[in-house]
Design a protein around this motif. Structure first.
Motif, PDB file in Angstrom:
ATOM      1  N   GLU A 242       0.817  -1.215   0.000  1.00 53.89           N
ATOM      2  CA  GLU A 242       0.000   0.000   0.000  1.00 53.89           C
ATOM      3  C   GLU A 242       0.851   1.266   0.000  1.00 53.89           C
ATOM      4  O   GLU A 242       0.353   2.335  -0.333  1.00 53.89           O
ATOM      5  CB  GLU A 242      -0.921  -0.003   1.218  1.00 53.89           C
ATOM      6  CG  GLU A 242      -1.859  -1.202   1.284  1.00 53.89           C
ATOM      7  CD  GLU A 242      -2.714  -1.184   2.531  1.00 53.89           C
ATOM      8  OE1 GLU A 242      -2.551  -0.222   3.337  1.00 53.89           O
ATOM      9  OE2 GLU A 242      -3.534  -2.103   2.710  1.00 53.89           O
TER      10      GLU A 242
ATOM     11  N   GLU B 213      -3.020   6.967   2.477  1.00 55.60           N
ATOM     12  CA  GLU B 213      -4.111   7.223   1.531  1.00 55.60           C
ATOM     13  C   GLU B 213      -3.996   8.611   0.924  1.00 55.60           C
ATOM     14  O   GLU B 213      -4.234   8.798  -0.282  1.00 55.60           O
ATOM     15  CB  GLU B 213      -5.462   7.065   2.231  1.00 55.60           C
ATOM     16  CG  GLU B 213      -5.775   5.655   2.717  1.00 55.60           C
ATOM     17  CD  GLU B 213      -5.113   5.339   4.039  1.00 55.60           C
ATOM     18  OE1 GLU B 213      -4.471   6.245   4.606  1.00 55.60           O
ATOM     19  OE2 GLU B 213      -5.216   4.174   4.487  1.00 55.60           O
ATOM     20  N   LYS B 214      -3.629   9.613   1.743  1.00 53.31           N
ATOM     21  CA  LYS B 214      -3.469  10.979   1.224  1.00 53.31           C
ATOM     22  C   LYS B 214      -2.295  11.062   0.248  1.00 53.31           C
ATOM     23  O   LYS B 214      -2.362  11.761  -0.771  1.00 53.31           O
ATOM     24  CB  LYS B 214      -3.255  11.944   2.390  1.00 53.31           C
ATOM     25  CG  LYS B 214      -4.397  11.963   3.405  1.00 53.31           C
ATOM     26  CD  LYS B 214      -5.666  12.524   2.806  1.00 53.31           C
ATOM     27  CE  LYS B 214      -6.771  12.609   3.858  1.00 53.31           C
ATOM     28  NZ  LYS B 214      -8.037  13.139   3.292  1.00 53.31           N
TER      29      LYS B 214
ATOM     30  N   ASN C  41      -1.111   8.633  -1.648  1.00 52.22           N
ATOM     31  CA  ASN C  41      -1.525   8.013  -2.912  1.00 52.22           C
ATOM     32  C   ASN C  41      -2.474   8.911  -3.691  1.00 52.22           C
ATOM     33  O   ASN C  41      -2.452   8.939  -4.927  1.00 52.22           O
ATOM     34  CB  ASN C  41      -2.191   6.664  -2.624  1.00 52.22           C
ATOM     35  CG  ASN C  41      -1.196   5.629  -2.111  1.00 52.22           C
ATOM     36  OD1 ASN C  41      -0.027   5.649  -2.482  1.00 52.22           O
ATOM     37  ND2 ASN C  41      -1.663   4.723  -1.254  1.00 52.22           N
ATOM     38  N   GLU C  42      -3.292   9.661  -2.972  1.00 49.48           N
ATOM     39  CA  GLU C  42      -4.206  10.601  -3.649  1.00 49.48           C
ATOM     40  C   GLU C  42      -3.433  11.715  -4.346  1.00 49.48           C
ATOM     41  O   GLU C  42      -3.736  12.090  -5.484  1.00 49.48           O
ATOM     42  CB  GLU C  42      -5.175  11.171  -2.614  1.00 49.48           C
ATOM     43  CG  GLU C  42      -6.219  12.110  -3.186  1.00 49.48           C
ATOM     44  CD  GLU C  42      -7.146  12.660  -2.122  1.00 49.48           C
ATOM     45  OE1 GLU C  42      -7.897  13.611  -2.442  1.00 49.48           O
ATOM     46  OE2 GLU C  42      -7.118  12.151  -0.979  1.00 49.48           O
ATOM     47  N   ILE C  43      -2.408  12.241  -3.677  1.00 49.96           N
ATOM     48  CA  ILE C  43      -1.592  13.307  -4.291  1.00 49.96           C
ATOM     49  C   ILE C  43      -0.833  12.771  -5.502  1.00 49.96           C
ATOM     50  O   ILE C  43      -0.720  13.439  -6.541  1.00 49.96           O
ATOM     51  CB  ILE C  43      -0.632  13.897  -3.239  1.00 49.96           C
ATOM     52  CG1 ILE C  43      -1.414  14.570  -2.113  1.00 49.96           C
ATOM     53  CG2 ILE C  43       0.317  14.895  -3.883  1.00 49.96           C
ATOM     54  CD1 ILE C  43      -0.558  15.023  -0.954  1.00 49.96           C
TER      55      ILE C  43
ATOM     56  N   ALA D 228      -1.738  10.323  -7.439  1.00 52.41           N
ATOM     57  CA  ALA D 228      -2.697  10.132  -8.541  1.00 52.41           C
ATOM     58  C   ALA D 228      -3.007  11.458  -9.227  1.00 52.41           C
ATOM     59  O   ALA D 228      -3.133  11.519 -10.465  1.00 52.41           O
ATOM     60  CB  ALA D 228      -3.971   9.491  -7.999  1.00 52.41           C
ATOM     61  N   LEU D 229      -3.122  12.540  -8.442  1.00 53.41           N
ATOM     62  CA  LEU D 229      -3.357  13.850  -9.049  1.00 53.41           C
ATOM     63  C   LEU D 229      -2.157  14.318  -9.861  1.00 53.41           C
ATOM     64  O   LEU D 229      -2.304  14.926 -10.926  1.00 53.41           O
ATOM     65  CB  LEU D 229      -3.694  14.869  -7.957  1.00 53.41           C
ATOM     66  CG  LEU D 229      -5.032  14.675  -7.222  1.00 53.41           C
ATOM     67  CD1 LEU D 229      -5.154  15.668  -6.077  1.00 53.41           C
ATOM     68  CD2 LEU D 229      -6.199  14.845  -8.200  1.00 53.41           C
TER      69      LEU D 229
ATOM     70  N   LYS E 281      -2.062  12.852 -13.270  1.00 53.33           N
ATOM     71  CA  LYS E 281      -3.006  13.488 -14.193  1.00 53.33           C
ATOM     72  C   LYS E 281      -2.566  14.875 -14.626  1.00 53.33           C
ATOM     73  O   LYS E 281      -3.259  15.551 -15.393  1.00 53.33           O
ATOM     74  CB  LYS E 281      -4.385  13.579 -13.537  1.00 53.33           C
ATOM     75  CG  LYS E 281      -5.024  12.221 -13.269  1.00 53.33           C
ATOM     76  CD  LYS E 281      -6.369  12.396 -12.590  1.00 53.33           C
ATOM     77  CE  LYS E 281      -7.004  11.049 -12.289  1.00 53.33           C
ATOM     78  NZ  LYS E 281      -8.327  11.201 -11.614  1.00 53.33           N
TER      79      LYS E 281
ATOM     80  N   VAL F 276      -1.207  19.988  -6.274  1.00 49.84           N
ATOM     81  CA  VAL F 276      -1.961  20.450  -5.109  1.00 49.84           C
ATOM     82  C   VAL F 276      -1.371  21.748  -4.600  1.00 49.84           C
ATOM     83  O   VAL F 276      -0.227  22.117  -4.945  1.00 49.84           O
ATOM     84  CB  VAL F 276      -1.944  19.375  -4.017  1.00 49.84           C
ATOM     85  CG1 VAL F 276      -2.655  18.121  -4.498  1.00 49.84           C
ATOM     86  CG2 VAL F 276      -0.531  19.054  -3.573  1.00 49.84           C
TER      87      VAL F 276
ATOM     88  N   PHE G  12      -3.250  18.348   3.588  1.00 49.01           N
ATOM     89  CA  PHE G  12      -3.414  16.906   3.791  1.00 49.01           C
ATOM     90  C   PHE G  12      -2.740  16.411   5.064  1.00 49.01           C
ATOM     91  O   PHE G  12      -2.602  15.202   5.272  1.00 49.01           O
ATOM     92  CB  PHE G  12      -2.822  16.138   2.601  1.00 49.01           C
ATOM     93  CG  PHE G  12      -3.437  16.506   1.284  1.00 49.01           C
ATOM     94  CD1 PHE G  12      -4.545  15.813   0.826  1.00 49.01           C
ATOM     95  CD2 PHE G  12      -2.911  17.531   0.507  1.00 49.01           C
ATOM     96  CE1 PHE G  12      -5.114  16.144  -0.392  1.00 49.01           C
ATOM     97  CE2 PHE G  12      -3.476  17.859  -0.712  1.00 49.01           C
ATOM     98  CZ  PHE G  12      -4.580  17.170  -1.163  1.00 49.01           C
TER      99      PHE G  12
END
Length: 417
Positions: free
Chosen positions: A272, A316-317, A319-321, A323-324, A327, A331, A337
């Motif tokens: 993870e 989790e935060k 992985n979110e950053i 992913a952004l 793209k 941020v 976060f």
């Protein structure tokens, strides 16, 4: 302890099975196997498996066939086939579980190809075997002296005599190839027996000799561990352990086998986590990972221009950053976060067992001021004692002087007339 005969006796003292190191149910022996099929009956029209597992000195085990269909049970001493002569060992496993053990050790299940069990050991066999075992310590010392005299770079770690005393196996460790042809001649001439040399690794040597590990328990390799898997330093890196060879190495000088016990759990948890070399792109600048905590699932990031301030983020935060960023988005900052980590006031460790401090016997160091005060007090006490002694002497002298003087009679005044 594996059997009920080793339970506690009267007054809290150990009861003991009185077998002199040989457990009757084979529950206290080295590298023992629990027979979980002993209470189960075989299905109809099926003969029991006739192979038997026999253990010799220091956990050496082999499989033998029972052609005479002797009624053998765990703990029986038997005479087995050897070349030449016979050997004496102890039965450690019988029945269908022997078939399972042979499959586990990848040995062909061909009973006819196995060596035979001759008979149950008689008292004469046991006496000869015991005499040979008693000679091992003296022969090991003399063999090491011979190897040192010949200048061979090898270490003779253990000696095992065959049950009938016709052969002696010398186990040794060496870093390089050793030419021990002259050594075998010296051994055969000195000990008057057949000599066999076997080279073993450092892990096998520790398993044969045994010992106590840093955890306070007996070594795993000498109690229950039968196969030696390779241990790499990457196992310590995945578990975030300090790469200190003194802490990671066991008594054999190699990496501890217990490093592999929890490795799979760590690898599963690390799936993870993103890679530590991935940078987070923000409007304040790029941020890189500084530290990870697998148990809490946290990661610490710092900006490239501000390496002193660490920002705590959940996995989790992060992985979110990431992913952004993939793209093409950035941020605003990591502060959005940040995960607030609350530190509880509970004690992480409580002295539940009643353990004392390691420095309970050490005298506490006194400061200079306390020493000065103590010296002043001693001086004042000595001065007071001397003053009291002087006053006491004066008073005694004055009293004694008056008492010692003789009283003279009073003289009458003379008349001048």
């Amino acid at each position: 302890m594996g059997c009920t005969s080793c339970a506690t006796g009267a007054n809290g003292q150990p009861k003991g099975c009185k077998n002199n190191g040989t457990c009757g149910t084979d529950g206290c022996n080295k590298l023992t196997v629990f027979d979980w099929l002993s209470n189960m009956s075989l299905p109809g029209n099926q003969e029991p498996f006739s192979a038997v597992e026999v253990r010799f000195k220091n956990g050496r085990k082999h499989f033998y066939q029972n052609p005479d269909k002797l009624s053998l049970s765990i703990g029986d001493t038997v005479a087995t086939e050897a070349s030449p002569g016979h050997d004496i060992g102890m039965v450690t496993l019988t029945g269908e579980l022997v078939r399972v053990q042979m499959k586990k050790k990848k040995e062909p299940i061909n009973i006819e190809a196995l060596p035979k069990i001759y008979r149950k050991a008689t008292q004469k066999d046991i006496d000869v075997w015991q005499k040979c075992r008693d000679r091992e310590a003296d022969i090991q010392k003399r063999s090491r002296e011979i190897a040192i005299r010949l200048g061979l770079k090898m270490k003779l770690s253990d000696i095992e005599f065959q049950g009938d005393g016709s052969k002696a196996i010398f186990y040794y460790t060496a870093d390089e190839r050793v030419d021990f042809r002259q050594l075998i001649k010296e051994f055969a001439r000195t000990f008057n027996t057949r000599i066999e040399m076997k080279q073993i690794g450092l892990r096998q040597e520790a398993a044969r000799l045994g010992g106590i590990g840093s955890c306070g328990r007996e070594l795993c390799c000498s109690t229950w561990l039968t196969d030696f898997r390779s241990v790499n330093t990457s196992a310590a890196r995945y578990q975030q352990l300090s790469l200190n060879p003194q802490k990671l190495a066991g008594q054999c000088g190699k990496l501890k086998c217990c490093l592999n016990y929890e490795l799979d759990t760590y690898l599963e948890a690390l799936e993870e986590f993103p890679k530590t070399d991935v940078k987070l792109k923000t409007e304040k600048g790029n941020a890189y990972c500084q530290k990870t905590d697998i148990f809490k699932g946290l990661m610490w990031f710092v900006y490239e221009k501000d390496g002193m301030n660490w920002h705590t983020l959940k996995v989790e935060k992060v992985n979110e950053i990431i992913a952004l960023n993939k793209k093409g988005k950035t941020v605003a900052s990591l502060e959005e976060f940040i995960e607030d980590v609350s530190v509880s006031n509970e004690k992480l460790f409580s002295d539940a067992v009643g353990q004392d401090s390691l420095t309970r016997f050490d005298k506490p160091k006194r400061s200079k001021s306390s020493r000065r005060k103590k010296s002043k007090r001693s001086r004042n006490k000595q001065g007071n004692k001397s003053n009291t002694k002087n006053t006491a002497k004066k008073s005694s002298n004055s009293k004694g002087g008056n008492s010692n003087k003789k009283r003279r009679p009073k003289q009458k005044p003379k008349n001048n007339a």
